[in-house]
Scaffold this active site. Structure first.
Site, PDB file in Angstrom:
ATOM      1  N   CYS A 121     -31.653  -6.957  94.983  1.00  0.00           N
ATOM      2  CA  CYS A 121     -31.939  -5.772  95.788  1.00  0.00           C
ATOM      3  C   CYS A 121     -33.275  -5.167  95.345  1.00  0.00           C
ATOM      4  O   CYS A 121     -33.871  -5.599  94.350  1.00  0.00           O
ATOM      5  CB  CYS A 121     -30.806  -4.746  95.646  1.00  0.00           C
ATOM      6  SG  CYS A 121     -30.768  -3.902  94.044  1.00  0.00           S
ATOM      7  N   CYS A 157     -33.314  -3.785  91.694  1.00  0.00           N
ATOM      8  CA  CYS A 157     -33.396  -4.873  90.707  1.00  0.00           C
ATOM      9  C   CYS A 157     -34.791  -5.492  90.684  1.00  0.00           C
ATOM     10  O   CYS A 157     -35.305  -5.845  89.629  1.00  0.00           O
ATOM     11  CB  CYS A 157     -32.350  -5.942  91.002  1.00  0.00           C
ATOM     12  SG  CYS A 157     -30.667  -5.396  90.633  1.00  0.00           S
ATOM     13  N   GLU A 170     -27.982  -8.219  87.982  1.00  0.00           N
ATOM     14  CA  GLU A 170     -29.290  -8.469  87.399  1.00  0.00           C
ATOM     15  C   GLU A 170     -29.671  -7.381  86.406  1.00  0.00           C
ATOM     16  O   GLU A 170     -30.121  -7.647  85.295  1.00  0.00           O
ATOM     17  CB  GLU A 170     -30.372  -8.547  88.491  1.00  0.00           C
ATOM     18  CG  GLU A 170     -30.127  -9.608  89.534  1.00  0.00           C
ATOM     19  CD  GLU A 170     -29.372  -9.088  90.752  1.00  0.00           C
ATOM     20  OE1 GLU A 170     -28.297  -8.463  90.591  1.00  0.00           O
ATOM     21  OE2 GLU A 170     -29.851  -9.313  91.873  1.00  0.00           O
ATOM     22  N   CYS A 228     -25.973  -3.405  89.616  1.00  0.00           N
ATOM     23  CA  CYS A 228     -26.058  -4.821  89.964  1.00  0.00           C
ATOM     24  C   CYS A 228     -26.013  -5.728  88.737  1.00  0.00           C
ATOM     25  O   CYS A 228     -26.341  -5.310  87.629  1.00  0.00           O
ATOM     26  CB  CYS A 228     -27.352  -5.086  90.724  1.00  0.00           C
ATOM     27  SG  CYS A 228     -27.482  -4.185  92.271  1.00  0.00           S
ATOM     28  N   GLU A 257     -19.023  -2.073  90.596  1.00  0.00           N
ATOM     29  CA  GLU A 257     -19.042  -1.075  91.662  1.00  0.00           C
ATOM     30  C   GLU A 257     -18.362   0.213  91.219  1.00  0.00           C
ATOM     31  O   GLU A 257     -17.639   0.257  90.227  1.00  0.00           O
ATOM     32  CB  GLU A 257     -18.326  -1.617  92.903  1.00  0.00           C
ATOM     33  CG  GLU A 257     -19.073  -2.733  93.577  1.00  0.00           C
ATOM     34  CD  GLU A 257     -18.401  -3.233  94.839  1.00  0.00           C
ATOM     35  OE1 GLU A 257     -19.047  -4.009  95.549  1.00  0.00           O
ATOM     36  OE2 GLU A 257     -17.244  -2.861  95.136  1.00  0.00           O
TER      37      GLU A 257
END
Length: 135
Positions: free
Chosen positions: A89, A92, A58, A56, A47
């Site tokens: 998400c 991704c 992934e 992310c 983050e």
């Protein structure tokens, strides 16, 4: 692909999750990618105070694989501490659509697993082939 490989990917994703940097959301995610040559690459979410700069798990796993020379993949496993198996998400999902994956393993920390495909996650996704069809 057999269950032993799936278990190995889940273990790698769980281990990667431990490295997540999520001071704002406290939502830690891990991912593991199995390349066609048998190598496993991992990633965790990272983050940033400017949420748009967050990346992310992934994508971090896929980008680690690509930066190491892998271009085709068998599977991706993503795991988080959620009630049901966690799903990628939208960003991704679009990155997953860029590369051929035989299967996507969605999991949670309680051991629940759902097997799916990139096409099921993003049924109307597009890739380089869609960009060249209109030329």
């Amino acid at each position: 692909m057999d269950a032993k490989i799936d278990d190995k990917l889940l273990a790698a994703a769980l281990a990667a999750r431990e490295n997540a940097y999520a001071p704002y959301s406290k939502f830690t995610v891990g991912a593991a990618v199995l390349a066609d040559d048998g190598r496993i690459f991992t990633g965790c979410n990272v983050e940033n105070a400017s949420y748009g700069l967050t990346c992310c798990a992934e994508r971090n796993a896929i980008f680690a694989a690509v930066s190491s020379g892998a271009r085709s993949f068998k599977a991706l496993c993503v795991v988080a501490d959620t009630d049901a198996p966690v799903a990628p998400c939208g960003a991704c999902r679009q990155v997953l659509a860029e590369f051929p994956f035989e299967k996507i393993i969605l999991a949670n920390c309680r051991g629940q697993v759902k097997i799916t495909t990139a096409d099921e996650l993003l049924p109307y996704g597009f890739g380089a082939d869609a960009l060249t069809k209109n030329k």
